[in-house]
Design a protein around this motif. Structure first.
Motif, mmCIF file in Angstrom:
data_model
loop_
_atom_site.group_PDB
_atom_site.id
_atom_site.type_symbol
_atom_site.label_atom_id
_atom_site.label_comp_id
_atom_site.label_asym_id
_atom_site.label_seq_id
_atom_site.Cartn_x
_atom_site.Cartn_y
_atom_site.Cartn_z
ATOM 1 N N LEU A 157 -2.976 7.778 -2.515
ATOM 2 C CA LEU A 157 -3.294 6.333 -2.997
ATOM 3 C C LEU A 157 -2.226 5.273 -3.224
ATOM 4 N N MET A 158 -0.863 5.477 -3.088
ATOM 5 C CA MET A 158 0.020 4.617 -3.346
ATOM 6 C C MET A 158 0.038 3.798 -1.978
ATOM 7 N N PRO A 159 0.299 4.171 -0.754
ATOM 8 C CA PRO A 159 0.326 3.496 0.352
ATOM 9 C C PRO A 159 -1.009 2.775 0.694
ATOM 10 N N SER A 160 -1.771 3.612 0.387
ATOM 11 C CA SER A 160 -3.497 2.898 0.621
ATOM 12 C C SER A 160 -3.586 1.591 0.006
ATOM 13 N N THR A 161 -3.237 1.774 -1.359
ATOM 14 C CA THR A 161 -3.447 0.466 -2.277
ATOM 15 C C THR A 161 -2.609 -0.694 -1.669
ATOM 16 N N ALA A 162 -1.270 -0.355 -1.226
ATOM 17 C CA ALA A 162 -0.332 -1.707 -0.729
ATOM 18 C C ALA A 162 -1.068 -1.857 0.664
ATOM 19 N N SER A 163 -1.376 -1.166 1.426
ATOM 20 C CA SER A 163 -2.034 -1.590 2.932
ATOM 21 C C SER A 163 -3.187 -2.321 2.604
ATOM 22 N N LEU A 164 -4.005 -2.222 1.851
ATOM 23 C CA LEU A 164 -5.111 -2.891 1.458
ATOM 24 C C LEU A 164 -4.881 -4.201 0.889
ATOM 25 N N VAL A 165 -3.594 -4.288 0.242
ATOM 26 C CA VAL A 165 -3.438 -5.684 -0.478
ATOM 27 C C VAL A 165 -2.846 -6.510 0.550
ATOM 28 N N ARG A 166 -2.208 -5.890 1.552
ATOM 29 C CA ARG A 166 -1.854 -6.490 2.673
ATOM 30 C C ARG A 166 -2.963 -7.320 3.576
ATOM 31 N N HIS A 167 -4.018 -6.220 3.726
ATOM 32 C CA HIS A 167 -5.185 -6.889 4.545
ATOM 33 C C HIS A 167 -6.015 -8.024 3.684
ATOM 34 N N MET A 168 -6.230 -7.806 2.342
ATOM 35 C CA MET A 168 -6.914 -8.603 1.465
ATOM 36 C C MET A 168 -6.376 -10.090 1.284
ATOM 37 N N PHE A 169 -5.080 -10.174 1.221
ATOM 38 C CA PHE A 169 -4.342 -11.363 0.823
ATOM 39 C C PHE A 169 -3.546 -11.721 2.100
ATOM 40 N N GLU A 170 -4.127 -12.539 3.077
ATOM 41 C CA GLU A 170 -3.416 -12.796 4.171
ATOM 42 C C GLU A 170 -2.480 -14.031 3.942
ATOM 43 N N ASP A 171 -2.909 -15.132 3.017
ATOM 44 C CA ASP A 171 -2.098 -16.161 2.688
ATOM 45 C C ASP A 171 -0.921 -15.737 1.938
ATOM 46 N N PRO A 172 0.353 -16.134 2.617
ATOM 47 C CA PRO A 172 1.567 -15.565 2.011
ATOM 48 C C PRO A 172 1.694 -15.760 0.513
ATOM 49 N N ARG A 173 1.371 -17.097 0.059
ATOM 50 C CA ARG A 173 1.319 -17.299 -1.476
ATOM 51 C C ARG A 173 0.707 -16.256 -2.354
ATOM 52 N N GLN A 174 -0.362 -16.218 -1.822
ATOM 53 C CA GLN A 174 -1.511 -15.354 -2.628
ATOM 54 C C GLN A 174 -0.825 -14.033 -2.555
ATOM 55 N N ARG A 175 -0.417 -13.610 -1.356
ATOM 56 C CA ARG A 175 0.143 -12.076 -1.483
ATOM 57 C C ARG A 175 1.273 -11.876 -2.269
ATOM 58 N N THR A 176 2.032 -12.719 -2.269
ATOM 59 C CA THR A 176 3.226 -12.667 -3.194
ATOM 60 C C THR A 176 2.920 -12.471 -4.789
ATOM 61 N N THR A 177 1.607 -13.306 -5.113
ATOM 62 C CA THR A 177 1.027 -13.164 -6.469
ATOM 63 C C THR A 177 0.630 -11.777 -6.565
ATOM 64 N N ALA A 178 -0.304 -11.295 -5.432
ATOM 65 C CA ALA A 178 -0.965 -10.126 -5.598
ATOM 66 C C ALA A 178 -0.097 -8.692 -5.703
ATOM 67 N N ILE A 179 0.942 -9.071 -4.928
ATOM 68 C CA ILE A 179 2.029 -7.824 -4.862
ATOM 69 C C ILE A 179 2.743 -7.830 -5.970
ATOM 70 N N TRP A 192 -9.789 -10.809 -5.475
ATOM 71 C CA TRP A 192 -9.042 -10.575 -6.552
ATOM 72 C C TRP A 192 -9.559 -9.503 -7.614
ATOM 73 N N VAL A 193 -11.046 -9.469 -7.601
ATOM 74 C CA VAL A 193 -11.547 -8.300 -8.417
ATOM 75 C C VAL A 193 -11.096 -6.813 -7.688
ATOM 76 N N GLY A 194 -11.156 -7.008 -6.222
ATOM 77 C CA GLY A 194 -10.759 -5.827 -5.709
ATOM 78 C C GLY A 194 -9.332 -5.380 -5.848
ATOM 79 N N LEU A 195 -8.379 -6.261 -6.244
ATOM 80 C CA LEU A 195 -7.171 -5.879 -6.577
ATOM 81 C C LEU A 195 -7.313 -5.192 -8.066
#
Length: 525
Positions: free
Chosen positions: A127-149, A21-24
């Motif tokens: 920067l733009m696709p790199s940040t989105a890709s890292l979010v995908r890797h960092m948040f594997e749980d679907p519910r957490q990923r939805t919040t992060a996205i 979350w800090v990484g986000l």
């Protein structure tokens, strides 16, 4: 902290902790600046023109070259990140973005500034696709990923609104170069924190980089975006149509190359999933409406109501309150309600916003356009949040960067279409409506036929009574054009609101137990 993921992990997904979350928050820093740079020069261009002696054509390129290059390189950088590593590409892009910001701030002439803005776009495209890709890797749980996205989407859309405000505030106290120098401490902070807080991911199975495919993607997107935006300003003559056709032809060659290449830059199999391809289509529609609407609202506040640019920018922030609420609410509701239904509801809310805008008159209270803009922005951002969630979550982890790049490219094309179509509709109605008011005016006054800004400039050169009459007629003609464009947008969004749940409901279903999107979005068309 290096991984070479080849796909979603087996078993229950790992839940993100405090580090992720800090990484986000670290990822939000470059994303905010990249999106702000699209609009940060709106107030600075007059001062830049005076200092550097930029011509009218150079002024347009100073403004537009960033968006053109950014759109053309997104796919390339999304594919490159798979091969060199997402964090590494992010850091290289941050360094390039910072160096180009410094060069832009102290550019000795308009040519140097245009070149620096182009390099800024190269950095932004990494920067733009790199940040989105890292979010995908960092948040594997679907519910957490939805919040992060949802947070990721809110930051990206909020940056575009904040750009003019930041620019106006800086120019109140500093010279125009300050709008670029503000990037430096943020990029320095990213370079310091990224190795500590962000993981590294690359795809060892990606194969060789497709240089020819990269050149073809650039050659397809640039003429398309340029032709559509230029057509909205100058009208769709032979030159503009030629640019669009050239982009389409090169685009066809790009797709053919991707089908035959041993290691394609873009895996066309992603588009066989109706969840992915349908969401990309919805994303294009949302950006069509959002950007097309913004063109009119900006002019309405400044040219019809007579606000200063900074005052108009500050009022434009008011609808962002709805945006800040819409993104997380959409993510939370989608945990319990089918995402296609939530998307359709967001599109319906946005259509209501366009409908409100179609009732705005010259003497309407300011609350009316603000309510309309708020509904439109909130509905569309809710949709964009879920689109990003679907697009990034519907592919395996190694392809997340390319998937995000496809989504961002569709956003650029949708925005260009919004300017071209809605802008052209509004301009056509304006020209037809204002024509009677131009009868009997001097020949030089015919510039008022082209735009409201031209009419107000002409009115200032006429005797007081004639000037007031022309200005009033031109403002009314603009509002009439705004009405027709808003009604067109209303019809389009209502159609999308109906079709989205009908066509995508079965493939965007989320399991009651919170299954990962990959389990439900692979159904082919």
């Amino acid at each position: 902290m290096t991984s070479t993921d080849l796909g979603p992990a087996a078993g229950a997904p790992r839940r993100a902790g405090r580090r992720e979350w800090v990484g986000l928050g670290v990822l939000a820093l470059p994303l905010l600046l990249v999106s702000m740079d699209v609009s940060v020069l709106y107030f600075a261009v007059p001062e830049i023109s005076r200092d550097l002696g930029a011509t009218a054509t150079q002024q347009l390129w100073i403004l537009d070259v960033y968006g053109f290059v950014l759109a053309g390189l997104l796919l390339t950088m999304g594919a490159l990140g798979e091969r060199v590593g997402r964090r590494r590409l992010l850091m290289v892009g941050a360094f390039a973005f910072g160096a180009a910001s410094l060069a832009a701030a102290y550019a000795p002439g308009p040519g140097a500034l245009i070149a620096a803005r182009a390099v800024l776009a190269v950095g932004g495209a990494t920067l733009m696709p790199s940040t989105a890709s890292l979010v995908r890797h960092m948040f594997e749980d679907p519910r957490q990923r939805t919040t992060a996205i949802a947070i990721w989407t809110g930051v990206m859309t909020g940056g575009v609104s904040l750009g003019p405000v930041l620019s106006g505030l800086l120019l109140e106290h500093f010279w125009w170069g300050s709008v670029f120098l503000v990037n430096l401490p943020v990029m320095a902070l990213l370079l310091l924190l990224a190795p500590v807080l962000l993981p590294e991911y690359r795809n060892p199975a990606a194969g060789r980089f497709d240089l020819l495919g990269s050149l073809l993607s650039l050659g397809a997107v640039l003429p398309l975006v340029y032709g559509m935006k230029n057509g909205a300003v100058e009208g769709f003559g032979a030159a503009q149509v030629a640019w669009v056709c050239a982009g389409l032809l090169v685009g066809a060659a790009f797709l053919l190359r991707q089908r035959r290449a041993a290691h394609p830059m873009l895996d066309l199999a992603m588009f066989r999933g109706r969840g992915f391809s349908g969401s990309i289509g919805v994303n294009t529609v949302t950006m069509f409406a959002l950007v097309g609407h913004a063109v009119f609202v900006t002019q309405y506040l400044q040219l019809v109501l007579g606000m200063s640019p900074l005052t108009a920018a500050l009022w434009s922030l008011l609808p962002s309150v709805g945006v800040a609420v819409a993104a997380p609410v959409a993510g939370a509701v989608s945990q319990k309600v089918n995402r296609a239904v939530v998307m359709g509801s967001g599109l319906a809310v946005a259509a209501a916003g366009f409908a409100v805008m179609s009732t705005v008159q010259l003497d309407s209270p300011l609350v009316l356009p603000m309510v309309g803009a708020g509904l439109l922005a909130a509905g569309l951002v809710a949709v964009m949040t879920l689109v990003s969630d679907v697009v990034i979550g519907s592919v395996s982890a190694p392809r997340a960067g390319v998937a995000a790049a496809v989504s961002e490219t569709s956003s650029e094309l949708g925005g260009a279409l919004g300017i071209a179509v809605l802008g052209s509709i509004g301009a056509a109605v304006y020209r037809r409506t204002v024509e009677p008011a131009l009868a009997g005016l001097p020949t030089g006054a015919q510039a008022a036929h082209e735009s409201l800004a031209g009419a107000l400039g002409t009115a200032g050169q006429l005797p007081a009574a004639a000037g007031r009459e022309l200005a009033g007629a031109a403002r009314q003609a603009f509002v009439d054009g705004f009405h027709v464009a808003a009604l067109t947008g209303t019809a389009l969004l209502l159609l999308a609101a109906v079709l989205t749940p009908v066509l995508l409901r079965s493939v965007l279903a989320r399991h009651a137990e919170g299954a990962a999107p990959e389990a439900t979005l692979v159904e082919a068309a």
